[in-house]
Design an enzyme around this catalytic site. Structure first.
Site, PDB file in Angstrom:
ATOM      1  N   ASP A 179     -31.974  41.352  53.700  1.00 32.93           N
ATOM      2  CA  ASP A 179     -33.477  42.107  53.494  1.00 32.93           C
ATOM      3  C   ASP A 179     -32.868  43.071  55.489  1.00 32.93           C
ATOM      4  O   ASP A 179     -33.342  43.880  55.775  1.00 32.93           O
ATOM      5  CB  ASP A 179     -34.350  40.983  53.709  1.00 32.93           C
ATOM      6  CG  ASP A 179     -34.832  39.615  54.504  1.00 32.93           C
ATOM      7  OD1 ASP A 179     -33.443  39.669  54.736  1.00 32.93           O
ATOM      8  OD2 ASP A 179     -35.964  39.360  54.789  1.00 32.93           O
ATOM      9  N   GLY A 180     -32.884  41.792  56.348  1.00 27.64           N
ATOM     10  CA  GLY A 180     -32.328  42.270  57.739  1.00 27.64           C
ATOM     11  C   GLY A 180     -31.868  43.538  57.215  1.00 27.64           C
ATOM     12  O   GLY A 180     -32.213  44.949  58.937  1.00 27.64           O
ATOM     13  N   ALA A 181     -30.573  43.661  57.563  1.00 25.81           N
ATOM     14  CA  ALA A 181     -29.304  45.290  56.817  1.00 25.81           C
ATOM     15  C   ALA A 181     -29.971  46.155  56.362  1.00 25.81           C
ATOM     16  O   ALA A 181     -29.937  47.292  56.849  1.00 25.81           O
ATOM     17  CB  ALA A 181     -28.477  44.444  56.915  1.00 25.81           C
ATOM     18  N   ASN A 230     -35.070  36.814  52.857  1.00 27.08           N
ATOM     19  CA  ASN A 230     -35.429  35.226  52.955  1.00 27.08           C
ATOM     20  C   ASN A 230     -35.715  35.130  53.969  1.00 27.08           C
ATOM     21  O   ASN A 230     -37.075  34.368  55.105  1.00 27.08           O
ATOM     22  CB  ASN A 230     -34.026  34.595  53.493  1.00 27.08           C
ATOM     23  CG  ASN A 230     -33.105  35.276  54.439  1.00 27.08           C
ATOM     24  OD1 ASN A 230     -33.526  36.231  55.175  1.00 27.08           O
ATOM     25  ND2 ASN A 230     -32.049  34.331  54.540  1.00 27.08           N
ATOM     26  N   GLU A 258     -29.349  34.579  63.163  1.00 23.78           N
ATOM     27  CA  GLU A 258     -30.302  33.788  64.121  1.00 23.78           C
ATOM     28  C   GLU A 258     -30.918  33.366  64.082  1.00 23.78           C
ATOM     29  O   GLU A 258     -31.004  31.888  65.739  1.00 23.78           O
ATOM     30  CB  GLU A 258     -30.280  35.331  65.097  1.00 23.78           C
ATOM     31  CG  GLU A 258     -29.270  36.374  65.771  1.00 23.78           C
ATOM     32  CD  GLU A 258     -28.462  36.959  64.411  1.00 23.78           C
ATOM     33  OE1 GLU A 258     -27.450  37.163  64.376  1.00 23.78           O
ATOM     34  OE2 GLU A 258     -29.100  36.839  62.994  1.00 23.78           O
ATOM     35  N   ARG A 264     -19.349  37.593  51.181  1.00 20.41           N
ATOM     36  CA  ARG A 264     -17.663  38.004  50.936  1.00 20.41           C
ATOM     37  C   ARG A 264     -17.125  37.003  50.913  1.00 20.41           C
ATOM     38  O   ARG A 264     -15.738  37.583  49.898  1.00 20.41           O
ATOM     39  CB  ARG A 264     -17.290  38.307  52.265  1.00 20.41           C
ATOM     40  CG  ARG A 264     -16.147  38.125  53.178  1.00 20.41           C
ATOM     41  CD  ARG A 264     -16.011  38.066  54.865  1.00 20.41           C
ATOM     42  NE  ARG A 264     -16.051  36.705  54.492  1.00 20.41           N
ATOM     43  CZ  ARG A 264     -17.002  36.468  56.170  1.00 20.41           C
ATOM     44  NH1 ARG A 264     -18.001  37.311  56.572  1.00 20.41           N
ATOM     45  NH2 ARG A 264     -17.249  35.789  56.421  1.00 20.41           N
TER      46      ARG A 264
END
Length: 576
Positions: free
Chosen positions: A446-448, A473, A479, A404
């Site tokens: 990577d999670g998204a 990562n 979190e 961002r």
């Protein structure tokens, strides 16, 4: 009974397709199913492109992004039952983002309703709270007028824009619509009416604006389409300006009012805050005096939700923003602004200093002891190869915080105020198909990425010219940091450092895995030349983003950020 798409040119399905064609819809994002097959085949019959996806929520995400980059209606077509329930997250995101999207679906034939038919469920009861309009249309004669109403509501006529929903029993779709009732008044769209401001409110707003010493303008979704008028206002006032994720690109980065790198400082120092089509939500501290001090507010918007959220304005101008700004400029005439130009000059200088320092830090961000790339180095190398008019879609939690700040773009999309991570790849597919003349980049964690990773198949099949950059990562890192620092243990927040490049190659996409910083520039260059493409970049998990340090993850009680939360507590206790 077989249904021939050509045999019944006045079927409800054919009328739907003709309506969409007349309204300028050239593509529909969809996942097929028996309950919507009559519409599907009529779309093909009428030359409307179907972008078929792998999950219904992705269809709605794509329709949402299409509307954002084109300014036109986005349309998603999803089948009954789980097709609709899958789509609901996309509908919720469009709802909170106030995006004009029309969702169409089907239901079992009328003789089978409430008898335990396949996928027989009351869709409207589910989606009504998330939409501006939701109906089941059982009578073929009502199809056109209901479509007309749904599209009008989606655009926000007489209310707030956002998603609308219509479904049709499949036998209704096969039934004829009487020719006499196919009225042109329902088929052809009307120009969205402009809302003109109250002259008294304009005079009061001019007095506020032109007498303020430290005015700050903040724009949001509702300011789109008013770029020229906005720049004229900034020039006339000599005021500070902040965009938000909803309105990136309205004002050029080189404009002397832009002070984005001084966001926190200018919010505290302004004596007048002007919001244009922007809610005062968590991203703006709810407009709290704990952050904005004694500043007065001037609110300008064409919908109540962007006019009165959390703080009332000393003056409130209910009007189409571009129209309101034009009236302000005319009413002010040649009146000199009382704005403190030295204040703005100093803010701009510090903005430049911080921006330059950040750009240097991006290029110099070191890898960790294992050689894993710092997210800022990845974004710095990506930034150097981005055209100025690129479309950037940023997605994720921790990585979004880096992206961002680091990536500038003429058009910028992200998960929005719902925090709906996973939008990246679907948004990118739709943007690149709508604007193939521009470079579309998806920068995602990577999670998204995992939420809608299968849409790389959609990208390949439809040759969507986007580049997906996955910052890998192996964790839900924001979190992980919260658990480690707040709770002293990490649980359920780590992932594999999976080979997403291998996955992409298996679908026929150009893809590379990058593990060394020195390899980044060449890999980015190759990927840019071979879109659709994916770069799987192994990044350092211990790099701390601003969001991970701000308290956003642990959700303070009063404000989104820890510093704002403490300021709010002090203010409420009378200590500030």
């Amino acid at each position: 009974m077989k249904f021939d798409a050509q045999a019944e040119p006045n079927s409800a399905a054919a009328v739907i397709a003709r309506f969409l064609k007349a309204r300028g819809v050239d593509r529909v994002f969809a996942l097929c199913g028996g309950h919507i097959m009559p519409i599907w085949m009529q779309l093909l019959e009428h030359g409307i492109r179907i972008v078929d996806v792998r999950d219904e929520r992705a269809a709605v995400y794509m329709a949402h992004a299409h509307s954002e980059v084109t300014g036109q209606l986005g349309v998603a077509l999803v089948t009954a039952g789980p097709g609709v329930t899958n789509a609901m997250t996309g509908i919720a995101n469009a709802h909170v983002s106030r995006a004009p999207v029309l969702i169409l679906s089907g239901t079992p034939p009328r003789p089978q309703e409430n008898r335990g038919g396949l996928q027989d469920i009351d869709h409207v009861a589910f989606v009504a709270p998330l939409t501006r309009y939701a109906r089941t249309i059982r009578e073929p004669a009502l199809v056109l007028q209901e479509l007309d109403e749904a599209v009008s509501r989606a655009y926000g006529d007489a209310g707030e824009p956002g998603p609308t929903y219509l479904d049709f029993p499949v036998d209704t779709l096969r039934s004829p619509v009487p020719v006499a009732l196919q009225l042109a008044e329902h088929v052809h769209g009307r120009r969205r009416p402009l809302i003109y401001p109250d002259p008294v409110a304009i005079d009061e707003a001019v007095e506020l604006l032109w007498s303020a010493r430290r005015p700050l303008v903040i724009t949001g979704r509702g300011a789109k389409g008013s770029s020229a008028e906005l720049v004229q206002l900034l020039d006339a006032l000599g005021c500070a300006y902040l965009d938000t994720g909803e309105s990136r690109g309205l004002v050029p980065e080189n404009h002397p009012s832009v002070v984005a790198a001084m966001r926190g400082v200018v919010m505290q120092q302004a004596d007048l805050v002007v919001t244009i089509g922007r809610r005062l939500d968590f991203q703006l501290a709810f407009g709290s005096p704990a952050i904005f001090g004694e500043a007065k507010f001037l609110r300008i918007a064409d919908t109540a939700s962007e006019l009165r959220t959390n703080r009332r304005g000393a003056v409130e101008v209910l009007a189409s923003p571009a129209v309101a700004l034009r009236h302000l400029l005319v009413a002010a005439g040649n009146r000199p602004s009382a704005s403190d130009r030295q204040w703005l000059h100093d803010l701009r200088a510090k903005h430049h200093e911080r921006s330059s320092r950040m750009a240097a830090q991006l290029r110099q961000a070191p890898s960790d002891a294992q050689g894993r790339i710092h997210p800022n180095r990845l974004l710095g190398d990506l930034r150097e190869q981005l055209p100025q008019d690129a479309i950037v879609v940023a997605d994720g939690g921790d990585f979004l915080s880096f992206a961002r700040v680091a990536l500038n773009a003429g058009t910028y999309l992200d998960p929005g105020p719902l925090g709906c991570i996973g939008v990246g790849t679907p948004f990118g597919v739709a943007c690149s198909l709508a604007r193939p003349d521009k470079t579309t980049i998806v920068a995602t964690g990577d999670g998204a990425f995992g939420f809608n990773a299968m849409e790389i198949d959609t990208a390949v099949r439809h040759q969507a010219p986007l580049l997906i950059v996955v910052a890998n990562n192996g964790a839900w890192q924001i979190e992980v940091r919260d658990q480690a620092e707040t709770w002293g243990r990490v649980s359920g927040t780590t992932l594999q450092v999976s080979d997403y490049a291998a996955m992409a190659r298996s679908f026929g996409m150009h893809a590379e895995r990058v593990e060394r910083a020195d390899d980044l520039p060449a890999a980015i260059e190759r990927a840019m030349a071979n879109r659709p493409a994916l770069l799987d970049v192994v990044v350092a998990p211990d790099a701390a983003s601003s969001d991970s340090k701000s308290g956003l993850a642990w959700v303070p009680d009063l404000q989104a950020l820890a510093a704002w939360d403490e300021a709010e507590r002090q203010w409420r206790a009378g200590e500030k």
